[in-house]
Scaffold this active site. Structure first.
Site: not given
Ligand code: F6R
Length: 260
Positions: A67, A136, A138, A143
């Site tokens: 992303d 959450n 995702h 989301e």
């Molecule tokens: C990032 C992504 C998100 C993160 C998720 C967890 O490229 O796709 O899904 O993996 O928000 O973020 P952290 O690792 O910072 O807790």
């Protein structure tokens, strides 16, 4: 799903690095799907170490990131482009032309998403997709309520996600509202999915994703449909799982040929 619980995030990340190394050593043109955020940071440090100390060769590796925020230029300090070049790509011998990250400045977002899907196909599909987990539920920026068969597209970030990322932007008000993300359908086409989650704040989302029903309300629960999904956790992230003893037993009694 294979649920692996390690004592801490360092040991879990080391296991992940060994999986990546195995793929790179075994496959001539390996295709990696990559994530950003805190979770894969230690994995990337280990990969850099393997490159420096063992000569692990990334020259044939192709990467696709999950992303990118819409509206951020690649050199913005909080962009995922900047994250990847700083934490991994600048420190290994990857070829810039083999790196793919969605273009947050694309004038035509749907066309850019379609091209991304085609590039993944042209590369032969993703061999190993690294995933982090939102509190959450995702994966990527899919989301809750994302279609379980969604493709790469624009998504609107939830308030919770924008709060979680505020620290990288010097305040929630600066966090973009939109991102381009691979879809859940795109992610599920990877030959192996490796979801990593560390810390107590991920425990609830992990319990729902692994032991709850498959639902768009918990996007990571879609991994239950994947024939080869590895869920790699530290003790804290695993703390709300009901069948923890079973997962531990399975890992400790893997047949020799299955060991990582
Ligand atoms: C990032 C992504 C998100 C993160 C998720 C967890 O490229 O796709 O899904 O993996 O928000 O973020 P952290 O690792 O910072 O807790």
């Amino acid at each position: 799903m294979e649920i692996i619980v390690q004592p801490d995030s360092q040991q879990a990340s080391w296991l992940a690095a060994r999986l990546v190394r195995k793929l790179i050593l075994e496959k001539p043109r390996p295709v990696l799907g990559l994530a950003t955020g805190n979770t894969p940071l230690q994995l990337y440090k280990y990969l850099v170490k393997m490159h420096r100390e063992e000569g692990l060769d990334f020259s044939q590796v192709i990467t696709f990131n999950l992303d990118e925020y819409i509206g951020l230029s690649p050199d913005h300090p909080a962009s995922f482009h900047n994250f990847m070049w700083t934490n991994l790509f600048n420190q290994i011998n990857i070829r810039p032309e083999n790196v793919h990250i969605p273009d947050g400045l694309a004038p035509d977002i749907p066309a850019c998403c379609e091209k991304y899907e085609q590039q993944i196909k042209a590369a032969g599909g993703i061999d190993l997709q690294i995933l982090g987990l939102g509190t959450n539920g995702h994966i990527g920026f899919n989301e809750p309520s994302s279609s379980l068969s969604s493709r790469t597209r624009l998504k609107t970030l939830t308030d919770q996600t924008r709060k979680n990322y505020a620290v990288f932007f010097g305040g929630e008000e600066n966090v973009p509202f939109h991102a381009i993300t691979m879809g859940i359908g795109t992610i599920l086409e990877a030959r192996t999915c490796l979801l990593m989650a560390f810390g107590k704040k991920k425990a609830r989302a992990i319990a729902l994703a692994v032991e709850g029903p498959i639902t768009a309300s918990v996007p990571a629960s879609a991994l239950q449909l994947h024939p080869r999904a590895i869920i790699l956790l530290d003790r804290e992230a695993a703390s709300e799982l009901k069948n923890l003893d079973y997962y531990r037993w399975v890992f400790e009694h893997k047949p020799e040929w299955q060991k990582i």
